[in-house]
Enzyme design. Structure first.
Site, PDB file in Angstrom:
ATOM      1  N   THR A 206      26.148  27.893  72.957  1.00  0.00           N
ATOM      2  CA  THR A 206      26.243  27.870  74.406  1.00  0.00           C
ATOM      3  C   THR A 206      25.022  28.502  75.043  1.00  0.00           C
ATOM      4  OG1 THR A 206      28.642  28.058  74.220  1.00  0.00           O
ATOM      5  CG2 THR A 206      27.660  28.542  76.362  1.00  0.00           C
TER       6      THR A 206
ATOM      7  N   ARG B 295      34.817  23.030  76.137  1.00  0.00           N
ATOM      8  CA  ARG B 295      35.200  24.440  76.001  1.00  0.00           C
ATOM      9  C   ARG B 295      36.581  24.630  76.625  1.00  0.00           C
ATOM     10  NH1 ARG B 295      30.888  28.111  75.662  1.00  0.00           N
ATOM     11  NH2 ARG B 295      31.836  29.504  77.185  1.00  0.00           N
TER      12      ARG B 295
ATOM     13  N   ASP C  86      22.459  30.132  68.393  1.00  0.00           N
ATOM     14  CA  ASP C  86      23.676  30.139  69.178  1.00  0.00           C
ATOM     15  C   ASP C  86      23.883  28.734  69.753  1.00  0.00           C
ATOM     16  OD1 ASP C  86      25.877  31.100  70.686  1.00  0.00           O
ATOM     17  OD2 ASP C  86      24.584  31.356  72.428  1.00  0.00           O
TER      18      ASP C  86
ATOM     19  N   GLY D 257      30.907  30.979  68.841  1.00  0.00           N
ATOM     20  CA  GLY D 257      32.267  31.479  68.971  1.00  0.00           C
ATOM     21  C   GLY D 257      33.259  30.403  69.352  1.00  0.00           C
ATOM     22  N   ASP D 258      32.815  29.165  69.495  1.00  0.00           N
ATOM     23  CA  ASP D 258      33.698  28.074  69.910  1.00  0.00           C
ATOM     24  C   ASP D 258      34.601  27.602  68.769  1.00  0.00           C
ATOM     25  OD1 ASP D 258      33.007  27.990  72.524  1.00  0.00           O
ATOM     26  OD2 ASP D 258      31.583  26.352  72.351  1.00  0.00           O
TER      27      ASP D 258
END
Length: 1206
Positions: free
Chosen positions: A396, A610, A394, A691-692
């Site tokens: 973050t 983000r 992952d 997911g960014d």
């Protein structure tokens, strides 16, 4: 009390109802909780069942039963005792662990809580609570069951809870009682409470609840906001009163307390194959013996009494088939020790100590700032850590710190913020373009969550901007649209924010610094102290009524708040992902900043920030009232409540007006780039799943050295113009078809390019939308797998938690590679559980990832120690232990087999029963455990300095079948030596009474030689020797002599019949002492020859480093170390390796003269005079190994010169 009706889809509870006639016959679970595996009744049957699920234990049970039959040549007790000993050790361990669980359960079940009995509160144990009871919980205490919150001592029926035991989050959360029940905090009123709860059946969903409360013929919907879960604690609230809904094992926390999926290491699966091989060998030698017995039994051997009347069927010449069958079973019991009974127990013990002594106590994996050590949550997978080929990470909180800081923003199409991010610096370094550093202004502010510098917005200067009204709405959205709780006071300096995520806290902190200070909230209101344009240098207290909060989740990707201003106007504020907000914008000039903001979003993403978009919508009273009716109906639904609420939310979250976007920086964790670079050198491929946005993901990948400019990059992105044009037409089917065609076309192109590039470094970047089509097993899955396998790095952006697990499964199941997933949040759980090894990071997003993981660490950089040190050590140790068990048992059994050939295949024992039984469990048990715990080829520092050593585990070099076959050959050769040397010597030897040595003399002599040899062989296989190695080996051999002196010195007919005084007889002969020296030397000569040839001509990488250390007394020596690292990194040919080694040789001749190749060749001597290096030859390594060099001083604290432990 409680009862239930017969309806299948829900349950009914009658709360605080003393009327027994209302009780239904259905009984709910009591509130006692048991996490134990056993009780007094089930311990032995269930424990034995668990033990006999192992094939080896079941096998030895069958052998023990078979040994009690007439066909057995050994006493039953000699097979039963080792089995009982192994089972006792395992069951004792189970009982010890289960007792700890039982004691914890007893403490929990005996905790006290106030329960309403009659007309007063009584202190009762948790175990006495029943569904439907009313309980009172006071501050800082835990909730004893799942409760419906009825009332609180706080105003408006609210209470604050901490859910750290559920998800690890220490941020406080608000729960609010139904307004109809607020008065029941009073004891006198609580007595009169009567209610009927109709709700869902118990389930494991922590964040959902569906039910209704019927009170005084009024039905009120119950939401998760009124539910207090067992395991949570009450904070900042004096007391609450609640009705018990779920008890004991039906509570949500208990229904979530399942074990992580059972995982077995790849090496353990291969161990099963090795056991199967031993079974095949056992069957083969028993079959040979059975056939031989059938052939041998004949009337021609009349002197054996085979023709006497009443002869046993096993020796009846007239029943050769029966003879063969019975002999087969006889030999099975005789050769039973070929399967090591103590193997599994020894491996479990080794792994347990490796985890608890080394991994959990490694100071290099201790994070001082958070006081978090490494934690091995399972010991079954230690050696798997040494074979990882793919890491799925992952971003973050895993690669980054998850400590968010408000850094930049865009309001009304204008970009604000002058700071420079780490990603920008990395990009400038990558491209070679100088980066202009901007000096921070005097107005710059830095505090936790806020690191912003732009004087145009600070200190009220935003009122001078072109669109101050838009700025004000932007800041109001930050201050209102959230679920944050303020703590500490009503001044900016004293207030701290408790938020569900660091992003939310950063946004509210930003609003405070821009002059919109959120300082208080209740379940229905938010108070903000605002600095308005028209009231410069003054602030206005504003109270906004919160009508609805539409929560954020991974599907919605947005959060909305509907509030009423003091003047009565209704506003919906919304924040969320740019893709979601842009889909719901109003058309026309009202969104004139749409394109400019999109450009800013791309710029922020490129800088590694983000982003969130902020928007709002004015609501009319009619629109709101019509929507609110539908929302109330959705909240009251007993089926699919969450789905219906989301559908209703879609009806109002539209026609949004864009305000701008925020950009938050999440800095990289310390040491991440170095860790990734080191792991890449170790042969591990690292994928980033996030997911960014694509731009953010790419720049983070560059910053952490996952992707570099030298790589050929394949970018597969669905956010391109041709797809956007089709989306704008609103044709969903055409959009899906266009994306599918794009993915298929691009992947075919990229695969063709990758095949042409060959071994060049490549990276694939793909977004979640494209990944959805690429993972289709009917079309593109195979192409995706081929392309990914050719890439050194893969970055997947905009992916869902399910897609993370699917990508992990793609490599694990389709490519059959050993995988590791690492993450820190609840959205990483599925990925962690899908991989061979799951690693959770104790981060800012709670403990759900840790609770689902196999190993837990505090920082990504600790993977270096976990894999390159502990993983590598564990792999080498366990492979060595398993191979050694295979060898020593095979050598022992084959010796008995050779004896069978000389006894007419009769099944006559060669060893005494107790010798055979104690071979595995006593005389060879301790040394192999010591090797499995302490053996090291190189120390921890060297393992990290030369990560290329790790590739041996990926390639499984130490547990290939050819390695096993070498052990098999050695065992076969040694068994011949063990048998024929003592037997040959016995033909002419005599004891001190001038009598020939008998079979028990010879077997005891052979047994002594075997024990000595196999223990010495283990020392030869060890990479380092510590005092524990020497003590264990010496103790095992010495223990044998002590045992045999006692055993043969006391005559007890029912224990031993043949060994009396045998050892003392042997000690009086010179044959014994001569063979005790000769047999180990001859037996180990073949292994020594193989080891010498392998080390000289086909050395492993760690052996080359050992030679380096021996020559120079340290792990590297300047340029020599650099050349060695380069050699290991690029995997040169054997000729190149020898050339580098020759360059490292000192310029002096060997002082050895015993071998012709000790001196340099004739032509090399004259070539050296001319400065020409001599050609590399096969004997150069041998000559290098024979050089004498000054040894490093002996370290008295370690007792050895080499390989100091970490």
């Amino acid at each position: 009390m409680a009862a239930a009706d017969g309806v299948a889809d829900h349950r009914t509870l009658y709360c605080n109802d003393p009327d027994p006639l209302r009780h239904k016959p259905f009984k709910f679970t009591n509130n006692s909780v048991s996490t134990t595996k056993y009780n007094l009744i089930t311990f032995f049957p269930k424990g034995l069942f668990e033990q006999f699920r192992r094939v080896a234990n079941l096998y030895f049970l069958m052998i023990a039963i078979l040994s009690a039959t007439p066909v057995s040549p050994v006493q039953p007790v000699t097979n039963i005792v080792p089995l009982v000993l192994v089972l006792a050790v395992s069951l004792t361990k189970e009982a010890f662990e289960d007792r700890k669980r039982w004691m914890n359960d007893r403490v929990v079940n005996s905790s006290l809580v106030d329960k309403l009995e009659g007309r007063m509160w009584l202190r009762v144990p948790w175990s006495d609570i029943k569904a439907g009871d009313l309980v009172r919980v006071t501050q800082d205490h835990y909730f004893p069951a799942d409760l419906l919150l009825l009332a609180s001592t706080n105003a408006d029926g609210i209470c604050y809870i901490e859910t750290a035991n559920l998800d690890g989050e220490t941020n406080l959360k608000i729960r609010k009682a139904l307004e109809r029940t607020w008065d029941y905090i009073d004891e006198n009123k609580a007595v009169d409470f009567r209610g009927v709860i109709t709700c869902e059946h118990p389930n494991n969903s922590l964040y959902t609840f569906t039910g209704n409360l019927e009170i005084s013929k009024q039905i009120i919907p119950i939401t998760p906001n009124q539910i207090l879960l067992r395991g949570c604690s009450l904070r900042n609230t004096e007391a609450i009163v609640g009705a018990v809904v779920f008890t004991g094992h039906e509570t949500k926390v208990m229904m979530n307390s399942m074990d992580v999926p059972s995982k077995r290491s790849t090496l353990e699966l291969k161990l099963d194959m090795l056991i199967l091989l031993l079974f095949c060998i056992l069957f083969s030698i028993c079959f040979i013996g059975a056939i031989g017995s059938g052939v041998f039994i004949s009337t021609q051997y009349w002197y054996l009494g085979l023709t006497l009347p009443g002869i046993e069927g096993q020796y009846d010449p007239g029943k050769k088939f029966v003879v063969a069958i019975l002999t087969f079973f006889t030999l099975v019991t005789l050769y039973a020790n070929i399967i090591p009974i103590s193997l599994y127990v020894s491996i479990e013990m080794i792994k347990f100590i490796q985890s608890n002594m080394f991994i959990n106590n490694d100071a290099n994996m201790y994070h001082k700032e958070s006081n978090t050590p490494a934690l091995a949550r399972t010991s079954n997978l230690n050696e798997e850590l040494g074979q990882i080929e793919y890491i799925f990470s992952d971003k973050t909180g895993t690669l980054t710190r998850n400590l968010m800081e408000f850094f930049k923003c865009s309001i009304a199409g204008v970009m604000y913020g002058t700071g420079v991010t780490e990603i920008q610096r990395a990009a400038a370094l990558r491209t070679g373009v100088p980066l202009e550093e901007i000096t921070r202004s005097e107005d710059a502010v830095w505090e936790k969550g806020f690191n912003f510098d732009d004087r145009r917005l600070m200190k009220g200067q935003w009122r001078n901007e072109k669109n101050p009204d838009v700025c004000m709405e932007f800041f109001r959205c930050l201050a209102i649209c959230h679920t944050v709780l303020p703590e500490g006071g009503d001044t900016p300096d004293n207030t701290t924010y408790q938020a569900a995520s660091p992003d939310e806290a950063a946004l509210v902190t930003a609003a405070k610094n821009f002059g919109f200070f959120f300082y208080a909230r209740s379940p229905t209101t938010i108070r903000v102290r605002e600095a308005h344009v028209e009231r410069l240098h003054k602030s206005t207290e504003m109270e906004y009524e919160i009508l609805h909060v539409l929560e954020f989740n991974s599907t919605r990707k947005r959060q909305s708040v509907i509030c009423r201003y003091p003047d009565g106007q209704l506003i919906l504020y919304c924040k969320g992902a740019d893709t979601v907000i842009y889909e719901r914008m109003a058309e026309g000039p009202v969104n004139q900043y749409k394109e400019a903001t999109r450009d800013h979003l791309e710029k922020f993403g490129a800088d590694g920030l983000r982003t969130l978009c902020l928007a709002y919508r004015h609501l009319t009273a009619d629109v709101y009232e019509g929507w609110n009716e539908k929302f109330i109906q959705a909240k009251s639904a007993l089926r699919d409540r969450e789905k219906k609420i989301d559908e209703v939310a879609e009806l109002i979250e539209k026609e949004l007006v864009l305000l701008g976007c925020t950009a938050i920086e999440d800095k990289l964790q310390e040491g991440v780039p170095n860790c990734i670079e080191t792991l890449s050198r170790a042969g591990i491929k690292i994928w980033m799943l996030t997911g960014d946005k694509l731009e953010t993901a790419i720049n983070i990948a560059y910053a952490c050295s996952l992707v570099s400019n030298d790589m050929t990059q394949f970018i597969l992105n669905s956010d391109v113009k041709e797809i956007r044009d089709i989306e704008d037409r609103g044709d969903t089917y055409a959009t899906a078809q266009a994306v599918g065609d794009l993915v298929g076309r691009r992947m075919d192109e990229y695969l063709a390019q990758a095949e042409q590039l060959g071994d060049a470094d490549m990276a694939l970047v793909i977004d979640g939308r494209c990944l959805m089509y690429a993972l289709d097993p009917l079309t593109l899955r195979g192409t995706l797998l081929k392309l990914c396998m050719m890439c050194r790095a893969v970055v997947c952006c905009r992916v869902s938690p399910l897609q993370k697990a699917q990508v992990t499964t793609l490599i694990k199941d389709d490519a059959k590679k050993i995988t590791l997933s690492i993450g820190d949040g609840a959205n990483d759980v599925s990925m962690i559980q899908a991989a061979h090894i799951g690693v959770g990071i104790s981060g800012q997003e709670g403990m759900q990832a840790v609770m689902a993981s196999d190993f837990a660490i505090a920082q990504f950089r600790f993977l270096k120690d976990l894999l390159l040190v502990h993983g590598r050590w564990s792999y080498i140790r366990i492979t060595k232990v398993v191979a050694y068990f295979f060898y020593k048992n095979l050598a022992f059994t084959l010796t008995q087999f050779w004896f069978t050939l000389y006894t007419g295949f009769s099944g006559q024992r060669f060893y005494d029963d107790w010798f055979q039984s104690l071979y595995n469990v006593l005389f060879t048990a301790l040394p192999v455990i010591v090797v499995g715990i302490f053996d090291q080829d190189v120390n921890a520092r060297t393992s990290k300095r030369y990560p290329e050593l790790y590739k041996a585990g990926i390639q499984n070099l130490f547990f290939k079948w050819r390695v096993i076959m070498l052990w098999l050959i050695g065992a076969t050769y040694q068994s011949l030596v063990f048998f024929y040397f003592p037997v040959s010597a016995a033909q002419s030897s005599q004891n001190y009474s001038a009598k020939m040595l008998g079979v028990w003399d010879v077997s005891t002599l052979a047994y002594t030689c075997i024990l000595t040899t196999v223990n010495l062989r283990l020392m030869m296989a060890s990479s380092s020797l510590t005092k524990w190695h020497l003590i264990s080996v010496g103790g095992s051999i010495g223990g044998w002599f002590v045992f045999v002196f006692i055993y043969s010195g006391v005559q007890v007919s029912f224990i031993q019949e043949n060994i009396y005084w045998v050892m003392f007889t042997l000690l009086g002969t010179w044959y014994f002492w001569f063979l005790l020296l000769l047999v180990p030397v001859v037996a180990l000569s073949l292994d020594l020859l193989i080891l010498v040839l392998q080390r000289w001509f086909f050395p492993y990488d760690f052996q080359i480093l050992q030679e380096e250390y021996r020559k120079y007394g340290r792990e590297d020596s300047g340029s020599r170390g650099s050349e060695l690292m380069a050699m290991l990194d690029h995997k040169p040919s054997l000729e190149d390796r020898r050339r580098i080694q020759m360059a490292q040789l000192p310029k002096e001749r060997s002082k050895h003269t015993g071998f012709s190749f000790d001196s340099p060749g004739f032509e090399s001597f004259f070539a050296a005079q001319e400065g020409v290096p001599p050609p590399a030859k096969s004997w150069d390594i041998a000559r290098r190994a024979s050089m004498r060099h000054p040894r490093p001083p002996k370290d008295p604290s370690k007792g050895r010169r080499f390989l100091h432990k970490k």
